[in-house]
Design an enzyme around this catalytic site. Structure first.
Site, mmCIF file in Angstrom:
data_model
loop_
_atom_site.group_PDB
_atom_site.id
_atom_site.type_symbol
_atom_site.label_atom_id
_atom_site.label_comp_id
_atom_site.label_asym_id
_atom_site.label_seq_id
_atom_site.Cartn_x
_atom_site.Cartn_y
_atom_site.Cartn_z
ATOM 1 N N HIS A 60 0.709 -1.577 0.167
ATOM 2 C CA HIS A 60 0.316 -0.194 -0.483
ATOM 3 C C HIS A 60 0.745 1.210 -0.193
ATOM 4 O O HIS A 60 1.521 1.338 0.993
ATOM 5 C CB HIS A 60 -0.963 0.178 1.124
ATOM 6 C CG HIS A 60 -2.303 1.551 1.556
ATOM 7 N ND1 HIS A 60 -3.114 1.294 1.068
ATOM 8 C CD2 HIS A 60 -1.611 2.952 0.948
ATOM 9 C CE1 HIS A 60 -4.030 2.378 0.815
ATOM 10 N NE2 HIS A 60 -2.764 2.614 0.625
ATOM 11 N N HIS A 62 1.996 5.025 -2.336
ATOM 12 C CA HIS A 62 1.206 6.057 -3.209
ATOM 13 C C HIS A 62 2.536 6.867 -4.258
ATOM 14 O O HIS A 62 3.185 7.684 -3.376
ATOM 15 C CB HIS A 62 0.418 7.393 -2.375
ATOM 16 C CG HIS A 62 -0.699 7.170 -1.744
ATOM 17 N ND1 HIS A 62 -2.111 6.543 -2.168
ATOM 18 C CD2 HIS A 62 -1.217 6.339 -0.393
ATOM 19 C CE1 HIS A 62 -3.385 6.228 -1.154
ATOM 20 N NE2 HIS A 62 -2.624 5.953 -0.653
ATOM 21 N N GLN A 153 -9.400 9.538 -5.105
ATOM 22 C CA GLN A 153 -9.131 10.342 -3.694
ATOM 23 C C GLN A 153 -9.983 11.192 -3.226
ATOM 24 O O GLN A 153 -10.245 11.055 -1.777
ATOM 25 C CB GLN A 153 -7.441 10.749 -4.045
ATOM 26 C CG GLN A 153 -6.422 12.103 -2.599
ATOM 27 C CD GLN A 153 -6.339 11.056 -1.640
ATOM 28 O OE1 GLN A 153 -5.479 10.892 -1.768
ATOM 29 N NE2 GLN A 153 -7.673 10.844 -0.625
ATOM 30 N N HIS A 211 -9.512 2.342 -0.125
ATOM 31 C CA HIS A 211 -8.572 2.589 1.054
ATOM 32 C C HIS A 211 -10.511 2.408 1.787
ATOM 33 O O HIS A 211 -11.968 3.200 1.701
ATOM 34 C CB HIS A 211 -9.153 4.431 1.122
ATOM 35 C CG HIS A 211 -7.471 4.385 0.887
ATOM 36 N ND1 HIS A 211 -7.228 4.297 -0.642
ATOM 37 C CD2 HIS A 211 -6.257 4.908 1.079
ATOM 38 C CE1 HIS A 211 -5.625 4.529 -0.360
ATOM 39 N NE2 HIS A 211 -5.562 4.977 0.537
ATOM 40 N N GLU A 214 -11.378 4.598 6.885
ATOM 41 C CA GLU A 214 -9.729 5.497 7.155
ATOM 42 C C GLU A 214 -10.276 6.081 8.430
ATOM 43 O O GLU A 214 -10.468 7.551 7.975
ATOM 44 C CB GLU A 214 -9.225 5.134 6.274
ATOM 45 C CG GLU A 214 -8.004 5.817 7.097
ATOM 46 C CD GLU A 214 -7.299 6.432 5.307
ATOM 47 O OE1 GLU A 214 -7.150 6.516 4.644
ATOM 48 O OE2 GLU A 214 -5.391 7.126 6.319
ATOM 49 N N ASP A 310 2.587 3.035 3.253
ATOM 50 C CA ASP A 310 1.356 3.856 2.794
ATOM 51 C C ASP A 310 2.087 5.821 2.268
ATOM 52 O O ASP A 310 2.264 5.966 1.311
ATOM 53 C CB ASP A 310 0.882 3.749 3.791
ATOM 54 C CG ASP A 310 -0.967 5.384 3.595
ATOM 55 O OD1 ASP A 310 -0.664 5.285 2.266
ATOM 56 O OD2 ASP A 310 -1.334 5.237 4.305
HETATM 57 FE FE FE2 Z 1 -3.204 5.506 1.334
#
Ligand code: FE2
Length: 402
Positions: A60, A62, A153, A211, A214, A310
């Protein structure tokens, strides 16, 4: 054909040392060190009892925001999303994403990482991140297996353009369907986003990684919905819930008696992000809690659990060094996973578990697996965590790279 033997290797959790024979880009054999002789003509590497693992896998991440070094003054998830939105409006270009992501991946390879699942923001009419990372995925095949997730996102249903953009990103070759149900405007819209995204994945035959929950909201219930659609569509073993930090503050009866059995029954996997979750979560609740998925309970229920990074020097997290042992250690601390066998499980959360979640072909140390290995500067998994260091030897596709 290139032939290498790694002598006197210690495998995770094993007492007896082994010799690992690599032929071409595959492992030809793994046999006890005291019963096998290296074949003549083979390049010999003596591990001298050190721990040999298949490479680290970061499931995971970005890559589109990595190394942006955008300051986050409140240290919150919300400011991170806002600052990333501003960055996209003012600074982001295809080359900018490509250059930062490549610099990061080149470093990650030296830290022993050979697999990265990266979410890529698809709420951009030009899909600049997807353009850059699809190209990078091909350019880095000799180092890292990159898997890309189409990640809305700013919400899948908040902007009417996004469903089309997400499909377009998948048409460009992005591999996995993402989502962010807890960020949709209402709980009901979050559920609808899951249903629509799961249908897309089912029709296209793709894996899913959302996701999910969260937040610090004990009433967030999207993972339950994700489990339901996974079973409805027969996608067991193909769907992952990332983060699920809300499980840390949910009612224990609900979590243990209903939710975890539902997740296990649906074959869901979970990716926790210990460094980022504990940093971004738990700001507002009193008393403070550990904002991380309950990995011990999930593991006990047989649910595949990975730990991942992440973020790395981006709008959400100012630190990070592609150090998967650091990730596993933080997971062990936060998850009460410090028993000697549990620490071995934690090494699995950054190696075998994420490889399973990503459906990586030929991962592991056994005959027929890919000849991708790292030799650590440690005699066992405890020492690897006590004194973390970059790998002493890195092998990719049967070629020694350090
Ligand atoms: Fe993430």
């Amino acid at each position: 054909m290139n032939t290498i033997v790694i002598k006197n290797a210690r495998l995770l959790g094993e007492e007896r040392l082994v010799n690992i024979l690599l032929q071409g880009d595959r492992i030809a054999s793994v046999a006890p060190a005291d019963t096998t002789l290296p074949p003549t003509g083979a390049t010999s590497i003596d591990a001298e009892g050190r721990l040999v693992l298949p490479p680290f896998i970061d499931s995971h991440f970005h890559l589109d925001s990595v190394l942006t070094r955008v300051p986050n003054r409140t240290g919150t998830l919300k400011e991170g999303i806002d600052n990333w939105y501003s960055y996209k409006q003012t600074t982001l270009t295809v080359e900018d994403v490509y250059d930062r992501a490549k610099r990061y991946c080149d470093h990650a390879f030296t830290m022993g990482i050979q697999g990265i699942r990266s979410h890529v923001d698809v709420c951009d009419p030009q899909l600049r991140g997807a353009q850059a990372l699809v190209r990078l995925r091909e350019d880095l095949r000799d180092k890292i297996d990159i898997q890309l997730v189409a990640f809305p996102q700013d919400g899948y249903l908040r902007d009417p353009q996004v469903p089309t953009l997400l499909q377009k990103a998948l048409d460009m070759g992005v591999d996995v369907v993402g989502g962010i149900p807890h960020y949709e405007a209402t709980m009901e819209l979050g559920s609808r986003s899951i249903a629509e995204l799961m249908e897309i994945a089912s029709e296209r035959g793709l894996l899913v990684d959302m996701h999910c929950d969260e937040s610090d909201d004990p009433h967030s219930r999207h993972v339950e919905v994700l489990a339901w659609h996974t079973r409805r569509l027969g996608m067991e073993g193909r769907v992952n819930a990332s983060h699920v930090t809300s499980m840390a503050v949910m009612d224990p009866y609900y979590v243990s008696r209903k939710l975890i059995p539902l997740m296990a029954g649906a074959g869901l996997s979970v990716i926790a992000n210990p460094l980022i979750n504990v940093h971004l979560g738990g700001h507002f609740n009193h008393p403070r809690h550990r904002a991380m998925a309950p990995i011990r309970d999930l593991v006990a229920a047989g649910i595949p659990v990975a730990c991942a990074q992440d973020c790395n020097e981006d709008p959400w997290y100012p630190l990070g060094n592609a150090d998967m042992i650091e990730v596993a250690k933080m997971g062990a601390h936060l998850g009460h996973m410090m028993g000697i066998d549990q620490l071995r499980t934690m090494v699995g959360t950054v190696t075998s578990a994420p490889a399973q979640i990503m459906h990586l072909e030929g991962y592991g140390i056994a005959e027929g697996c890919r000849a991708n290995l790292i030799v650590l500067e440690a005699t066992d998994h405890i020492q690897a965590m006590v004194r973390p260091a970059p790998p002493a030897v890195i092998i990719r596709d049967g070629v020694v790279r350090t």
